[in-house]
Design a protein around this motif. Structure first.
Motif, mmCIF file in Angstrom:
data_model
loop_
_atom_site.group_PDB
_atom_site.id
_atom_site.type_symbol
_atom_site.label_atom_id
_atom_site.label_comp_id
_atom_site.label_asym_id
_atom_site.label_seq_id
_atom_site.Cartn_x
_atom_site.Cartn_y
_atom_site.Cartn_z
ATOM 1 N N HIS A 1 -114.409 2.860 -47.955
ATOM 2 C CA HIS A 1 -114.432 2.266 -46.613
ATOM 3 C C HIS A 1 -115.267 0.986 -46.603
ATOM 4 O O HIS A 1 -114.892 -0.009 -45.959
ATOM 5 C CB HIS A 1 -115.007 3.263 -45.610
ATOM 6 N N LEU A 2 -116.400 0.986 -47.313
ATOM 7 C CA LEU A 2 -117.250 -0.204 -47.360
ATOM 8 C C LEU A 2 -116.539 -1.361 -48.064
ATOM 9 O O LEU A 2 -116.616 -2.514 -47.627
ATOM 10 C CB LEU A 2 -118.563 0.107 -48.075
ATOM 11 N N VAL A 3 -115.845 -1.050 -49.149
ATOM 12 C CA VAL A 3 -115.097 -2.089 -49.857
ATOM 13 C C VAL A 3 -114.005 -2.665 -48.956
ATOM 14 O O VAL A 3 -113.790 -3.884 -48.912
ATOM 15 C CB VAL A 3 -114.488 -1.521 -51.155
ATOM 16 N N ALA A 4 -113.321 -1.797 -48.222
ATOM 17 C CA ALA A 4 -112.276 -2.261 -47.310
ATOM 18 C C ALA A 4 -112.866 -3.153 -46.216
ATOM 19 O O ALA A 4 -112.242 -4.136 -45.806
ATOM 20 C CB ALA A 4 -111.549 -1.067 -46.689
ATOM 21 N N MET A 5 -114.069 -2.822 -45.730
ATOM 22 C CA MET A 5 -114.724 -3.669 -44.735
ATOM 23 C C MET A 5 -114.993 -5.055 -45.300
ATOM 24 O O MET A 5 -114.763 -6.073 -44.640
ATOM 25 C CB MET A 5 -116.040 -3.033 -44.280
ATOM 26 N N SER A 6 -115.502 -5.127 -46.531
ATOM 27 C CA SER A 6 -115.798 -6.424 -47.148
ATOM 28 C C SER A 6 -114.538 -7.251 -47.320
ATOM 29 O O SER A 6 -114.533 -8.463 -47.069
ATOM 30 C CB SER A 6 -116.478 -6.215 -48.510
ATOM 31 N N GLU A 7 -113.464 -6.613 -47.772
ATOM 32 C CA GLU A 7 -112.225 -7.349 -47.980
ATOM 33 C C GLU A 7 -111.646 -7.839 -46.653
ATOM 34 O O GLU A 7 -111.106 -8.950 -46.576
ATOM 35 C CB GLU A 7 -111.221 -6.448 -48.700
ATOM 36 N N ALA A 8 -111.782 -7.022 -45.602
ATOM 37 C CA ALA A 8 -111.229 -7.407 -44.305
ATOM 38 C C ALA A 8 -112.007 -8.559 -43.687
ATOM 39 O O ALA A 8 -111.418 -9.508 -43.159
ATOM 40 C CB ALA A 8 -111.214 -6.205 -43.359
ATOM 41 N N ILE A 9 -113.336 -8.505 -43.744
ATOM 42 C CA ILE A 9 -114.137 -9.523 -43.055
ATOM 43 C C ILE A 9 -113.983 -10.890 -43.707
ATOM 44 O O ILE A 9 -114.202 -11.930 -43.062
ATOM 45 C CB ILE A 9 -115.627 -9.103 -43.007
ATOM 46 N N LYS A 10 -113.577 -10.935 -44.976
ATOM 47 C CA LYS A 10 -113.347 -12.231 -45.620
ATOM 48 C C LYS A 10 -112.217 -12.995 -44.942
ATOM 49 O O LYS A 10 -112.204 -14.228 -44.962
ATOM 50 C CB LYS A 10 -113.034 -12.026 -47.104
ATOM 51 N N ARG A 11 -111.278 -12.269 -44.339
ATOM 52 C CA ARG A 11 -110.160 -12.938 -43.667
ATOM 53 C C ARG A 11 -110.619 -13.676 -42.417
ATOM 54 O O ARG A 11 -109.935 -14.574 -41.941
ATOM 55 C CB ARG A 11 -109.080 -11.918 -43.293
ATOM 56 N N ALA A 12 -111.792 -13.294 -41.885
ATOM 57 C CA ALA A 12 -112.300 -13.970 -40.700
ATOM 58 C C ALA A 12 -112.804 -15.366 -41.023
ATOM 59 O O ALA A 12 -112.900 -16.220 -40.139
ATOM 60 C CB ALA A 12 -113.416 -13.144 -40.058
ATOM 61 N N GLY A 13 -113.133 -15.635 -42.278
ATOM 62 C CA GLY A 13 -113.584 -16.966 -42.669
ATOM 63 C C GLY A 13 -114.927 -17.346 -42.082
ATOM 64 O O GLY A 13 -115.155 -18.512 -41.752
ATOM 65 N N ASP A 14 -115.837 -16.375 -41.957
ATOM 66 C CA ASP A 14 -117.156 -16.636 -41.363
ATOM 67 C C ASP A 14 -118.213 -16.098 -42.325
ATOM 68 O O ASP A 14 -118.371 -14.878 -42.469
ATOM 69 C CB ASP A 14 -117.255 -15.960 -39.989
ATOM 70 N N ALA B 1 -115.631 2.144 -38.487
ATOM 71 C CA ALA B 1 -116.162 0.801 -38.757
ATOM 72 C C ALA B 1 -115.158 -0.020 -39.557
ATOM 73 O O ALA B 1 -114.959 -1.219 -39.289
ATOM 74 C CB ALA B 1 -117.480 0.907 -39.521
ATOM 75 N N LYS B 2 -114.497 0.605 -40.513
ATOM 76 C CA LYS B 2 -113.489 -0.114 -41.306
ATOM 77 C C LYS B 2 -112.316 -0.558 -40.424
ATOM 78 O O LYS B 2 -111.880 -1.709 -40.482
ATOM 79 C CB LYS B 2 -112.973 0.788 -42.433
ATOM 80 N N ASP B 3 -111.812 0.367 -39.595
ATOM 81 C CA ASP B 3 -110.682 0.032 -38.721
ATOM 82 C C ASP B 3 -111.053 -1.082 -37.742
ATOM 83 O O ASP B 3 -110.251 -1.997 -37.480
ATOM 84 C CB ASP B 3 -110.228 1.275 -37.955
ATOM 85 N N ALA B 4 -112.276 -1.005 -37.199
ATOM 86 C CA ALA B 4 -112.721 -2.045 -36.263
ATOM 87 C C ALA B 4 -112.829 -3.397 -36.965
ATOM 88 O O ALA B 4 -112.484 -4.440 -36.395
ATOM 89 C CB ALA B 4 -114.066 -1.655 -35.649
ATOM 90 N N THR B 5 -113.299 -3.382 -38.219
ATOM 91 C CA THR B 5 -113.435 -4.629 -38.973
ATOM 92 C C THR B 5 -112.071 -5.252 -39.252
ATOM 93 O O THR B 5 -111.890 -6.473 -39.136
ATOM 94 C CB THR B 5 -114.178 -4.371 -40.297
ATOM 95 N N VAL B 6 -111.106 -4.421 -39.614
ATOM 96 C CA VAL B 6 -109.752 -4.920 -39.879
ATOM 97 C C VAL B 6 -109.162 -5.556 -38.625
ATOM 98 O O VAL B 6 -108.604 -6.669 -38.669
ATOM 99 C CB VAL B 6 -108.861 -3.775 -40.388
ATOM 100 N N LYS B 7 -109.281 -4.878 -37.497
ATOM 101 C CA LYS B 7 -108.725 -5.420 -36.247
ATOM 102 C C LYS B 7 -109.446 -6.696 -35.825
ATOM 103 O O LYS B 7 -108.814 -7.660 -35.385
ATOM 104 C CB LYS B 7 -108.813 -4.359 -35.149
ATOM 105 N N PHE B 8 -110.783 -6.681 -35.948
ATOM 106 C CA PHE B 8 -111.537 -7.875 -35.575
ATOM 107 C C PHE B 8 -111.152 -9.064 -36.450
ATOM 108 O O PHE B 8 -110.960 -10.181 -35.949
ATOM 109 C CB PHE B 8 -113.037 -7.617 -35.698
ATOM 110 N N ALA B 9 -111.030 -8.860 -37.750
ATOM 111 C CA ALA B 9 -110.692 -9.956 -38.662
ATOM 112 C C ALA B 9 -109.335 -10.548 -38.316
ATOM 113 O O ALA B 9 -109.145 -11.772 -38.363
ATOM 114 C CB ALA B 9 -110.723 -9.460 -40.110
ATOM 115 N N ASP B 10 -108.380 -9.694 -37.969
ATOM 116 C CA ASP B 10 -107.056 -10.186 -37.586
ATOM 117 C C ASP B 10 -107.127 -11.050 -36.327
ATOM 118 O O ASP B 10 -106.482 -12.115 -36.246
ATOM 119 C CB ASP B 10 -106.104 -9.008 -37.358
#
Length: 298
Positions: free
Chosen positions: A171-184, A226-235
């Motif tokens: 789940h932590l790895v998925a959070m890191s990969e997702a937040i990179k899409r936000a570009g912040d 937290a992972k699901d929220a990060t994915v949705k937020f990044a999108d």
């Protein structure tokens, strides 16, 4: 995604500047060893491709087999280093089921031996194989060959904790990969800080597998959310840079980090309470048996 970066002398520089570096995000961070020399292992055998296609068919087959073995050895070495880093990061850990670096040394020796036989002869093949395996072992070391911190520990409970922690790490790895899409960059650092807090909880549970019941929701339900929220937020944030969504996400991370830290502290306090009870019980038994410390030794 390209990231807007401004400064004092940039256009619209007064409206923004470089994002502040969250130095707390790098606390305890270590550079992985699965790079540098390991990447060279993937490049070193590539000249065998040219050698193969300028040789007779039998020699070509041997060169290509040697190439395949050396690439396999490089991959095994990298995976072995990553497995060892995960092993070293935990206080209680099983040895890797497959000693990847050792197998990588053997594959390196075999690959160099085949290449030596194709290009020179049997004696040279033996020399290349022996030198390749030995030098690879000295350069990258051996895999952990025994369990760590498992003496006197219920291995069934330890295995349950290991499975729960492995799932939480995903789940932590998925959070890191997702937040990179936000570009912040600042958000990436904030997620890294939360990951560090979450891993403190992981290490606490690993030290005492009995804590798994109390921490299971944190390792599964809360991290999954937290992972699901990060994915949705990044999108969302990658499309419209919604500042309100960014603030809501930061607030969520603050809440999660505070709750994970509080749970870790509570587990530590409970462990200390258990230790105090065990000490008091032992002292009572000693007193009932009439055993007193020798004051002359104090």
């Amino acid at each position: 995604m390209a990231q807007r970066y401004g400064g004092k002398y940039s256009p619209d520089g007064g409206q923004g500047g470089p994002a502040p570096v969250d130095r707390g995000s790098f606390q305890g961070a270590k550079r992985t060893k699965a790079g540098g020399r390991v990447n060279l292992l993937f490049l070193a055998p590539l000249p065998l491709i040219f050698k193969a296609f300028t040789s007779e068919p039998i020699d070509m087959a041997m060169y290509l087999a040697a190439l395949g073995l050396l690439i396999l050895a490089a991959w095994l070495t990298r995976e072995g280093i990553l497995a060892q880093e995960a092993y070293e990061a935990r206080k209680v850990a099983r040895r890797p089921a497959l000693p990847r670096k050792i197998v990588g040394s053997l594959a390196t020796g075999l690959g160099l031996g085949i290449a030596g036989f194709a290009g020179f002869g049997a004696l040279e093949a033996v020399i290349f194989a022996a030198l390749g395996a030995v030098i690879h072992s000295f350069a990258f070391g051996l895999d952990p060959l025994k369990d760590k911190g498992a003496e006197g520990v219920d291995m069934f409970q330890t295995d349950r904790v290991a499975r729960a922690v492995d799932e939480a790490e995903k789940h932590l790895v998925a959070m890191s990969e997702a937040i990179k899409r936000a570009g912040d960059r600042q958000l990436e650092g904030r997620v890294e800080r939360f990951k560090s807090t979450a891993r403190d909880l992981f290490r606490t549970v690993e030290e005492d597998p009995r804590d798994l019941t109390a921490a299971r929701k944190y390792l599964s339900v809360y991290l999954l959310g937290a992972k699901d929220a990060t994915v949705k937020f990044a999108d969302i944030y990658s499309r419209n840079r919604d500042s309100a969504a960014r603030q809501d996400y930061l607030t969520l991370l603050d809440d999660l980090e505070g709750n994970f830290a509080a749970r870790t502290e509570k587990l530590l306090l409970d462990d200390r309470s258990d230790l105090t009870i065990e000490i008091d019980v032992l002292r009572d038994r000693l007193q009932r048996e009439g055993i007193r410390p020798d004051s002359n030794n104090e």
